[in-house]
Motif scaffolding. Sequence first.
Motif, PDB file in Angstrom:
ATOM      1  N   ILE A  93     -18.080  -6.200 -13.766  1.00  0.00           N
ATOM      2  CA  ILE A  93     -18.727  -7.469 -14.074  1.00  0.00           C
ATOM      3  C   ILE A  93     -19.467  -7.383 -15.413  1.00  0.00           C
ATOM      4  N   ASP A  94     -19.259  -8.364 -16.249  1.00  0.00           N
ATOM      5  CA  ASP A  94     -20.095  -8.552 -17.434  1.00  0.00           C
ATOM      6  C   ASP A  94     -21.248  -9.448 -17.003  1.00  0.00           C
ATOM      7  N   PRO A  95     -22.497  -8.925 -17.009  1.00  0.00           N
ATOM      8  CA  PRO A  95     -23.621  -9.726 -16.506  1.00  0.00           C
ATOM      9  C   PRO A  95     -23.789 -11.069 -17.196  1.00  0.00           C
ATOM     10  N   SER A  96     -23.295 -11.158 -18.417  1.00  0.00           N
ATOM     11  CA  SER A  96     -23.446 -12.438 -19.130  1.00  0.00           C
ATOM     12  C   SER A  96     -22.487 -13.495 -18.624  1.00  0.00           C
ATOM     13  N   GLU A  97     -21.452 -13.080 -17.924  1.00  0.00           N
ATOM     14  CA  GLU A  97     -20.476 -14.028 -17.389  1.00  0.00           C
ATOM     15  C   GLU A  97     -20.885 -14.388 -15.967  1.00  0.00           C
ATOM     16  N   THR A  98     -21.835 -15.268 -15.854  1.00  0.00           N
ATOM     17  CA  THR A  98     -22.417 -15.591 -14.553  1.00  0.00           C
ATOM     18  C   THR A  98     -21.420 -16.210 -13.594  1.00  0.00           C
ATOM     19  N   GLU A  99     -20.320 -16.732 -14.135  1.00  0.00           N
ATOM     20  CA  GLU A  99     -19.338 -17.341 -13.234  1.00  0.00           C
ATOM     21  C   GLU A  99     -18.603 -16.299 -12.394  1.00  0.00           C
ATOM     22  N   THR A 100     -18.775 -15.027 -12.702  1.00  0.00           N
ATOM     23  CA  THR A 100     -18.084 -13.977 -11.942  1.00  0.00           C
ATOM     24  C   THR A 100     -18.964 -13.310 -10.903  1.00  0.00           C
ATOM     25  N   TRP A 101     -20.215 -13.751 -10.771  1.00  0.00           N
ATOM     26  CA  TRP A 101     -21.062 -13.114  -9.778  1.00  0.00           C
ATOM     27  C   TRP A 101     -21.968 -14.135  -9.126  1.00  0.00           C
ATOM     28  N   GLY A 102     -22.519 -13.748  -8.009  1.00  0.00           N
ATOM     29  CA  GLY A 102     -23.439 -14.660  -7.333  1.00  0.00           C
ATOM     30  C   GLY A 102     -22.929 -15.108  -5.989  1.00  0.00           C
ATOM     31  N   ARG A 103     -23.857 -15.258  -5.081  1.00  0.00           N
ATOM     32  CA  ARG A 103     -23.537 -15.634  -3.705  1.00  0.00           C
ATOM     33  C   ARG A 103     -22.996 -17.051  -3.614  1.00  0.00           C
ATOM     34  N   ASP A 104     -23.480 -17.943  -4.439  1.00  0.00           N
ATOM     35  CA  ASP A 104     -23.094 -19.340  -4.309  1.00  0.00           C
ATOM     36  C   ASP A 104     -21.600 -19.549  -4.466  1.00  0.00           C
ATOM     37  N   LYS A 105     -20.968 -18.716  -5.335  1.00  0.00           N
ATOM     38  CA  LYS A 105     -19.534 -18.919  -5.589  1.00  0.00           C
ATOM     39  C   LYS A 105     -18.636 -18.065  -4.701  1.00  0.00           C
ATOM     40  N   TRP A 106     -19.071 -16.850  -4.435  1.00  0.00           N
ATOM     41  CA  TRP A 106     -18.138 -15.914  -3.831  1.00  0.00           C
ATOM     42  C   TRP A 106     -18.623 -15.331  -2.501  1.00  0.00           C
ATOM     43  N   GLY A 107     -19.641 -15.924  -1.885  1.00  0.00           N
ATOM     44  CA  GLY A 107     -20.087 -15.443  -0.584  1.00  0.00           C
ATOM     45  C   GLY A 107     -20.933 -14.186  -0.696  1.00  0.00           C
ATOM     46  N   TRP A 108     -21.041 -13.465   0.418  1.00  0.00           N
ATOM     47  CA  TRP A 108     -21.883 -12.272   0.453  1.00  0.00           C
ATOM     48  C   TRP A 108     -21.439 -11.237  -0.566  1.00  0.00           C
ATOM     49  N   ARG A 109     -22.401 -10.486  -1.044  1.00  0.00           N
ATOM     50  CA  ARG A 109     -22.081  -9.407  -1.980  1.00  0.00           C
ATOM     51  C   ARG A 109     -22.730  -8.120  -1.507  1.00  0.00           C
ATOM     52  N   MET A 110     -22.515  -7.784  -0.228  1.00  0.00           N
ATOM     53  CA  MET A 110     -23.022  -6.530   0.319  1.00  0.00           C
ATOM     54  C   MET A 110     -22.113  -5.403  -0.180  1.00  0.00           C
ATOM     55  N   ARG A 111     -22.550  -4.744  -1.221  1.00  0.00           N
ATOM     56  CA  ARG A 111     -21.642  -3.830  -1.918  1.00  0.00           C
ATOM     57  C   ARG A 111     -21.957  -2.352  -1.715  1.00  0.00           C
ATOM     58  N   LYS A 112     -23.092  -2.021  -1.073  1.00  0.00           N
ATOM     59  CA  LYS A 112     -23.426  -0.617  -0.842  1.00  0.00           C
ATOM     60  C   LYS A 112     -23.911  -0.423   0.590  1.00  0.00           C
ATOM     61  N   LEU A 113     -23.514   0.711   1.160  1.00  0.00           N
ATOM     62  CA  LEU A 113     -23.978   1.106   2.491  1.00  0.00           C
ATOM     63  C   LEU A 113     -24.966   2.247   2.298  1.00  0.00           C
ATOM     64  N   HIS A 114     -26.262   1.944   2.533  1.00  0.00           N
ATOM     65  CA  HIS A 114     -27.335   2.900   2.287  1.00  0.00           C
ATOM     66  C   HIS A 114     -27.772   3.589   3.585  1.00  0.00           C
ATOM     67  N   TYR A 115     -28.279   4.821   3.415  1.00  0.00           N
ATOM     68  CA  TYR A 115     -28.706   5.613   4.572  1.00  0.00           C
ATOM     69  C   TYR A 115     -29.907   6.484   4.214  1.00  0.00           C
ATOM     70  N   THR A 116     -30.843   6.606   5.147  1.00  0.00           N
ATOM     71  CA  THR A 116     -31.932   7.564   5.046  1.00  0.00           C
ATOM     72  C   THR A 116     -32.307   8.012   6.448  1.00  0.00           C
ATOM     73  N   TRP A 117     -33.085   9.094   6.548  1.00  0.00           N
ATOM     74  CA  TRP A 117     -33.505   9.553   7.862  1.00  0.00           C
ATOM     75  C   TRP A 117     -34.830  10.301   7.740  1.00  0.00           C
ATOM     76  N   ALA A 118     -35.539  10.355   8.860  1.00  0.00           N
ATOM     77  CA  ALA A 118     -36.783  11.101   8.963  1.00  0.00           C
ATOM     78  C   ALA A 118     -36.626  12.137  10.063  1.00  0.00           C
ATOM     79  N   PRO A 119     -36.790  13.424   9.765  1.00  0.00           N
ATOM     80  CA  PRO A 119     -36.614  14.458  10.798  1.00  0.00           C
ATOM     81  C   PRO A 119     -37.621  14.349  11.942  1.00  0.00           C
ATOM     82  N   GLU A 120     -38.814  13.834  11.662  1.00  0.00           N
ATOM     83  CA  GLU A 120     -39.825  13.664  12.706  1.00  0.00           C
ATOM     84  C   GLU A 120     -40.709  12.497  12.277  1.00  0.00           C
ATOM     85  N   ILE A 121     -40.580  11.366  12.939  1.00  0.00           N
ATOM     86  CA  ILE A 121     -41.160  10.119  12.449  1.00  0.00           C
ATOM     87  C   ILE A 121     -42.685  10.161  12.373  1.00  0.00           C
TER      88      ILE A 121
END
Length: 1016
Positions: free
Chosen positions: A792-820
């Motif tokens: 994506i070229d950030p200046s080309e706003t027509e290629t990004w954004g939820r309004d045009k192309w729906g959800w943009r969940m692009r990363k699956l993140h993970y963390t953990w705590a050994p003892e909360i």
Amino acid sequence: MKSWIMNVRQAARVDRLLAGLILGLSLARFATSAPAADVDADLLLCGGTIHDGSGAEPRVGDVAVRDGRIVAIGKVTPGKIGRTIDCRGLVVAPGLIDLHTHSDGTLAQPGVRPALNYLLQGCTTMCTGNCGGGKDVAKFLQDVDANGAGTNIIHLVGHGSVRQAVLGSERRAPTAEELQRMQASVAQAMRHGAWGMSTGLIYAPGSYAQSEELVALAQVVAAHGGMYASHIRDEGDHLLAAVEEAIRIGRQSGAPIHISHFKSMQIPNWGRIREAAAMIEKARAEGLAITADQYPYTANSFSLADATLPDSQVRWSRADLAKRMADEPEFAAQVRRTIADQLARTEKIEIAASKKFPDYVGKSLKQIAAEERIDTVDLVLKILAQEAPQIVSHSMSEADVRWAMTLPWVTTASDGSARTQNPNEHHHPRNFGTFARKIGHYAIREKVLSLPQAIRSATGLPADAFGIPERGYLRLGYHADIVVFDPASYRDQATFDRPQEYATGVRYVFLAGQAAVDGGKPSDKLFGRVLRHRPAGKTADAADAADAAGAAAPFDVRVEVDEVVCELPAYEVTNNGSGMFWSSGSTQMVRLGDRLFVSAFEAVPGAAPLNNARWALYERGPEGWKLCQRDQHDRTREPSSLATSHAGRLLMSVNPTLAHLVPAPAKPAGGPARPEFLEFDAAHPEREPRHLVPGWSEEPKFTEHSYRAFSADGKNGEFILFNKVGTSQTAWAFFDRNGHWKTGLLTWPRGEDPKYSVWHDEYTPVNYANAILSDRQVHYLGQSPINIWNRIDPSETETWGRDKWGWRMRKLHYTWAPEITSKPFTEWIVLDDAMDDGGTVGLGDSWLAPDGRLHVVWQKEPIHPKLRDTHFPDIKRDWRMCYAVLKDGTMLDKRVLLAGGETAGALRPTGYIGHPRFHITPDHTIYVLCNLVGTTPQTTAQTGSYALRIESDGSVSAPVRIPLARTIPGTFFTATPRAGNRLTEAADLLIADTVEGKPVARYARLGFLVSLGDFE
């Protein structure tokens, strides 16, 4: 990963094959009574002397091949022919099958994959994994799938390898639990495509096994339709007892028996093979399926240790041999006496390969001892102190070898390995000459047996012995694995002095119609493939799914219940972003014994969004479903999750708004909120719940938009909540078994430039999360919205954004705590992303196993079609269902379970957030529940809900359809252990559905029926 459904090209091939079969049958029927129809073929072998593998007398004729299959045999009237080969004066025979090689140990070595020492003898199929020490079935076959081989490969699971994995080197019988683990391992290997189990009962640790252990494992093999192939316990003084044991194992287990390298070795035992053969023939006459194989040489090859100091006579180890001999005179005398006796029983022992003593290679022990002027026994002890090199032992009778090869149930097999010509090795000539020696020397030149019988011993007989379908014979419809050789020059050239000479006389070798040897010259390409074992009646084409996924246990799914939980006439679309149930991370259903509780979601009449909904608690008991109560006091925006403990506590996570009611139809409005737990009396769920309200020293500003994740440690009766705060953090509250709170804040991972980020912040939220709590260890994972991806070229706003192309969940993140309560969360890591192709990532489910391994499954959806077509036409739209295993924050395994789309197959996984889901049984078997969608006319009927099974070693079954009355349409939940639920055999499903346009909550209970032979 290849598609598990037969694709269009495969279907077309089957159609062509059927046409060819019909034509071929017609030719066979009318060959002598009517003019034959023209035959179209890719390859026509003309005028050869055809040996069909049956042992029948040969006949001169033609063999036509199309699409890798034999379509005509006999006098062929050619139609459209791709290539014609004049075979006059040459033998045309099925490709040779070697049932006993150790090529799994050499195939990955440089230059070995073509297996030219076998291919140039006409061998088209090798069996590996023999003598109990075979490589891991799944990994080895996957390696051959990926990197190829010069011949086809069938593989056995090694008993010694299985035993070593469970018992190590312990010399004892397994416990009942250990035996079950061994059975499970064998069953798993059979499901991966092993053709049976091999044993090496003269080698440790296989020699430590008693007959009862072998019978128990062979029963597993028999249940899967496999062979018991045995290097029996003794081939010398105790040959007859060893053969009797093999026969007994066959009778008690039900498995067909195959005795490897059948012989009677050592000079005092010459001739005893005739008594052993009589025992076998008696057992065959009584109905036992038993065969054997033989290599046509008077020398065998194994290690110097096994040849001179066998474990059955002296228990020793290299680490303490010298010390014990120095300290224990009687032991020293026994060792020297045993070595001397073993040497006297052979004519000659030569060193075949040695790293410690390379100058010894190719020389006999007597020659080396004479050169070094030491006693031969002392020489053996000197060598064994440093290594146990491979040797060639001349210990058999030529008369015995000639007699045994004439037996009609003895196949030809090399007991060798795929090798290249290596000047540093001096191995047994059987690696390069077995088949050419049996057929060329003993049949054609010496006339010890007929040529048809010799060819059968290497083609039809081994195919029959192991049940290898559609190979081993020249028959209509069979795979075109064919050898063409010159009977005048087909001879072995390898000798004991020059053991690495290629055989001569082979003109052509075809694997499925492809020329692996052409005009005597081998191809640069590798045409071999893995041949995975399938139970009788299951064809290779029908098993493509199991091949692609790892071939785990067959099972069926039974729908025990499929009913409506509640119809919600009061439910109206809330227009606040929520449906009847929340999404991926929610735990909406808990089971307490035979009672189920479900948290549903209703609109509040007359209220404007966003806080225009309320929770409703339903129960399923012996009388069916009933409404326990609905919230009469508060309003909220999002559904409210449930959790439980094994002691029977029933808690709900709620986030009531603190804002005043806004009457409809006013504009949507949010406002502050207060996260809390409601504890219901499970015995009287209609009663007012108790309010449990955590507090945070940071005084976070909660709102109606919470993205909550709620989890319980059912065993310990502890609970944890995550509740979004602003755009940079989630607040967590841990409620321990004693009723005490521990709270804190978890900061989101850093995201993209705030100018482009979803919330114009440097942090990116982790939404629709799974939280897992176990022994105060906490895992947290979810997907993050990212606008700007790699192309994506950030200046080309027509290629990004939820309004045009729906959800943009692009990363699956993970963390953990050994003892909360005492240790912080670790740094965030990215489990997966769609930053290269503009797609989306949707978390499905997770499970923390008792061994600390976290299992995760998720869905990857492709780029929006209009965005792709307009701006990125080169990106292919594929759907993938992915799976990973982590431990202590480290990724152990990650792969694609199923894929479909423009490049990955016509049946695709679908569902995005909340699909797929796990179901975990009490024995920790993992089932994956998902939806698949067919995208072509041929696969449309495959659309539906499916289950896959993940085994303990990570292998995965082909999808099995769930026979629900209606396919799961969208959001669904299970009684997940993340909610504190106990593991159950049956799976509870809560499904958000509509009937005639009206919202409906459905409940289904699924049972999983595992087929015979699953010993887990």
